[in-house]
Every structure is written in structure tokens, then in C-alpha cells.
Design an enzyme around this catalytic site. Structure first.
Site, PDB file in Angstrom:
ATOM      1  N   PHE A 163     -43.618  74.389  12.151  1.00  0.00           N
ATOM      2  CA  PHE A 163     -43.231  73.659  10.939  1.00  0.00           C
ATOM      3  C   PHE A 163     -41.852  73.061  11.180  1.00  0.00           C
ATOM      4  CE2 PHE A 163     -41.170  73.040   6.860  1.00  0.00           C
ATOM      5  CZ  PHE A 163     -42.118  72.272   6.206  1.00  0.00           C
ATOM      6  N   LYS A 223     -30.751  75.606   6.306  1.00  0.00           N
ATOM      7  CA  LYS A 223     -30.974  76.789   5.467  1.00  0.00           C
ATOM      8  C   LYS A 223     -29.708  77.609   5.215  1.00  0.00           C
ATOM      9  CE  LYS A 223     -35.965  77.328   5.944  1.00  0.00           C
ATOM     10  NZ  LYS A 223     -36.449  77.332   4.582  1.00  0.00           N
ATOM     11  N   ASP A 257     -35.769  74.580  17.258  1.00  0.00           N
ATOM     12  CA  ASP A 257     -35.597  74.471  15.817  1.00  0.00           C
ATOM     13  C   ASP A 257     -35.216  75.857  15.305  1.00  0.00           C
ATOM     14  OD1 ASP A 257     -36.035  74.622  13.067  1.00  0.00           O
ATOM     15  OD2 ASP A 257     -37.724  73.228  13.087  1.00  0.00           O
TER      16      ASP A 257
END
Ligand code: PLP
Length: 391
Positions: free
Chosen positions: A137, A251, A222
């Protein structure tokens, strides 16, 4: 406003892109949340790994309050110390080169994809390809979406960007075969979060590193979910056998505010030139201040050691429960595999009713991403609630 009135308003005015749980949170502190009716919860999700420093950490709050009264925004046409210091902190703590600041995870990956494409063109590759893994993702904007095999098969948003090739996440040979003269980069999450906390085997990471080296391609990690201490080291790659050339993060970086970054090694630090990329809000004084404060909270050996210890005891407690098949992950990034027939979404809902916040990224998997500052008593209380629901 009552909860049902808020739900009615949401149904009328918000695009229906989320299936929200029927709860309105109004306050947070550390690993605890309170809803609008005064009920208390233990938060084992931390805003999907955003509030890793804990909800409203006093140091982050103080830094943001002070900065908000001094200067909030001037644009990237001018210098601000916070942005430069944040870029320095990101680079010194990881790949040493240079950083581009942005506002979210998907934007960090957009930057990475542009950078590796430009790098490939400079190597004479006319149609560069990025190799990605099934189960990945990388975000919701068009390039990140195109790099996400599970979502880029949805015809609703076609056509997707060309130039991505997906291989299985656990097959080093398939990865080696996919990397060749047209490869710009291999882009992967060292632990896939959104599809259920799947740790990428070391052999696959080694295959990615070796084949990128052989092809002259970039290895990009990532670390949007795994970064900022989540796995018990500041960056997850530190516990892996390889070092990437490029790293994206977001995040938890902003301590609760929206900040992302694409960090490059020394060799890749000047691939993007003036005019190649930009963003109005990116690295603004307020969010940069919050991120620097979050770094101070998280980037400490005692805290990172505790993340590993608390993660291990939480997993041991969960593995004793009758309806738990096993656990996966590293540090405080934990996937809980439920036994056949135990549905994760309804289990997460029952846990919420009992005062525990978790989420269900797959049919039989719960995901735990608690604030890294969670206390022992809160872990014990969480295990008691898990025991009631899953034993
Ligand atoms: N990459 C990973 C690994 C993620 O977990 C996420 C979000 O969950 C993203 C990218 C996208 O980040 P954002 O939602 O901030 O755009």
C-alpha cells in the site's frame, strides 16, 4: 451535539468514502482516548500509527502552541529554520543525503517516484519501471495508487500510470527476475501494514538490494508506517540486512500533524532540481516544529528498547488466547491472526464497545499500532479486554 445528530450531518454533507465507527472522540492523552459521552478507551491504533508519541504529548503541544503564536506559514519561497532543521534531522538519522518535505505519505511516495524516474532517464532509460510487491500500500494519489497492485486493478479510476510491475512479496527469485535494464527502482514496505502486517522476508530484501545494485536501480523503502520508532528502531531498515537508497516517511513524523518526507542518500540528494517538485504547505513552520518535537520524544534508545519489550509481552499475552492463531510483526506493529471463522471486523467492533481501539485490515487479522509511550498498566488492561472477547 448528540452522536446520532452528528451521524445524520455526516451522511448529508461528507462524501461517503469512509465507513466510520459510531463513536466521536473528543480528547486524547498518551494511549487513552475519551468519547463525547465520557467513556474512556485504550488506543491501540494511534490514529493508524500517527500518534506514536502519544496523544497530545505535552512537549509537542507546547512547541506547537509557541510556534502558532509566532508564525504559521510563509511558503517555500523563503527560508524557515524548522524546515531546514527537520531535513537535517531526517537525513542525519537515516540515509545522510537530502530530504524533501511534504504533507502526507502518498506525497512522499509521489516525490520518490518522480525522483527515481528522473534518475533513470539520466541513465538513458526511456521507459523506466518501478518494481513493487503484491500486498503493498503506497497511497491514494495517482502514482502511489498505480504502485499499489491491490488497488490499481479497480477499473473505476483507470487509466493508471504505466511503469509499475508487481511481483509476489515472498519470492526472491521472482523479484530478481523482474529487475533489469529498464528498472528505475524497487519500492517496498519492509513490513506491509495496510494489508495485515506482513513482514517481508530478509531473502526478498537481500534480493532487492543485490538486483538493484546489479542494475544500477534505486532501492526505495516506504517507511511511512514502519518509521519513527514503530518497530523498535527509528527506521525499520535498521533491523534488516539491507540499507535502502531512498526512504519515504510520514504518519508519526508530525507528532499528530500532517508531515511527510522523502529522504535520499548522498548520491541521490541532488537528482531533483529547482522547479522539479514542490508543495505550498510542505515543511511549514508549525508542522516542522511539531515534527522536531516528535523526534525528541521518539528518537531515544530507552524508548525504542521499550517498544521492543512491550511489543514482545503484548504478543505473548495475545498468543495465549483461544481465538488467536498467532501474531506477526515487529516492535509495536502487530498483526493478530484470528482463528478460522473469527471475523476481524466484528471483533474490532466488540473490542471498541469494550473500550479498546484496534482495526481490522484483513478478514481474519487485527492490527495493533499503539502509541509507543503506552504504559504497562494500559497493556495489562488491554490484554484483559482481549481476554474477554477472544478467549
Ligand atoms: N504508505 C504506507 C506504507 C502507508 O501505510 C500509508 C498509509 O496508510 C501510505 C503510504 C499513505 O499515506 P497517507 O495516507 O498519509 O497518504
Amino acid at each position: 451535539m448528540k452522536l446520532d445528530e452528528l451521524q445524520d450531518l455526516e451522511r448529508r454533507w461528507a462524501m461517503p468514502t469512509y465507513r466510520r465507527a459510531p463513536v466521536e472522540f473528543v480528547r486524547g492523552e498518551g494511549a487513552r482516548l475519551w468519547d463525547s459521552e465520557g467513556s474512556e478507551y485504550i488506543d491501540l491504533l494511534a490514529g493508524i500509527s500517527v500518534c506514536s508519541a502519544g496523544h497530545c504529548h505535552p512537549d509537542v503541544v507546547a512547541a506547537v502552541r509557541e510556534q502558532a503564536g509566532a508564525l504559521m506559514h510563509v511558503s517555500n519561497l523563503y527560508l524557515t529554520e524548522g524546515a531546514v532543521r527537520l531535513a537535517e534531522r531526517l537525513c542525519r538519522s537515516s540515509l545522510g543525503g537530502r530530504a524533501f518535505l511534504c504533507n502526507s505519505g502518498t506525497e512522499a511516495n509521489e516525490c520518490a517516484i518522480k525522483l527515481v524516474r528522473k534518475h533513470a532517464h539520466a541513465r538513458g532509460i526511456a521507459e523506466p519501471e518501478v518494481v513493487v510487491l503484491h500486498g503493498a500500500f503506497h497511497g491514494r494519489t495517482m502514482a502511489s495508487l498505480s504502485a499499489t497492485p491491490g488497488l490499481s486493478s479497480n477499473p473505476s479510476f483507470a487509466p493508471y500510470l504505466p511503469g509499475f510491475r508487481a511481483v509476489p512479496r515472498d519470492d526472491p527469485d521472482a523479484l530478481r527476475e523482474a529487475v533489469g535494464p529498464a528498472t528505475a527502482a524497487v519500492l517496498l514496505e519492509p513490513i506491509q501494514g495496510e494489508t495485515g502486517v506482513n513482514v517481508i522476508p530478509d531473502e526478498v530484501l537481500v534480493a532487492a538490494r543485490e538486483s538493484c545494485d546489479a542494475a544500477g536501480a534505486v532501492l526505495a523503502f516506504d517507511e511511512i508506517q514502519t518509521g519513527m520508532g514503530r518497530t523498535g528502531s527509528l527506521w525499520a531498515y535498521e533491523q534488516s540486512p539491507v540499507r535502502p537508497d531512498l526512504l519515504t516517511t510520514a504518519k508519526a513524523l508530525g507528532g499528530g500533524l500532517p508531515v511527510g518526507a522523502c529522504v535520499a542518500s548522498e548520491e541521490l540528494g541532488d537528482v531533483l532540481a529547482p522547479g522539479d517538485h514542490g508543495s505550498t504547505f510542505a515543511g511549514g513552520p508549525l508542522v516542522a516544529t511539531a515534527a522536531l518535537a516528535a523526534f525528541e520524544v521518539i528518537d531515544r534508545p530507552e524508548l525504542l528498547r521499550r517498544v521492543r519489550e512491550v511489543g514482545a509481552s503484548l504478543r505473548a499475552g495475545l498468543e495465549r488466547l483461544a481465538r488467536v492463531e498467532g501474531t506477526r510483526g515487529r516492535g509495536l506493529m502487530i498483526g493478530v491472526a484470528l482463528r478460522e471463522g473469527v471475523d476481524a471486523a466484528s471483533t474490532a467492533r466488540r473490542l471498541l464497545d469494550e473500550g479498546l481501539v484496534v482495526n481490522a485490515p484483513a478478514e481474519h487479522t487485527l492490527r495493533l499500532l499503539p502509541p509507543l509511550v503506552i504504559e504497562d498498566a494500559e497493556v495489562e488492561r488491554a490484554l484483559e479486554i482481549f481476554g474477554r472477547v477472544l478467549d
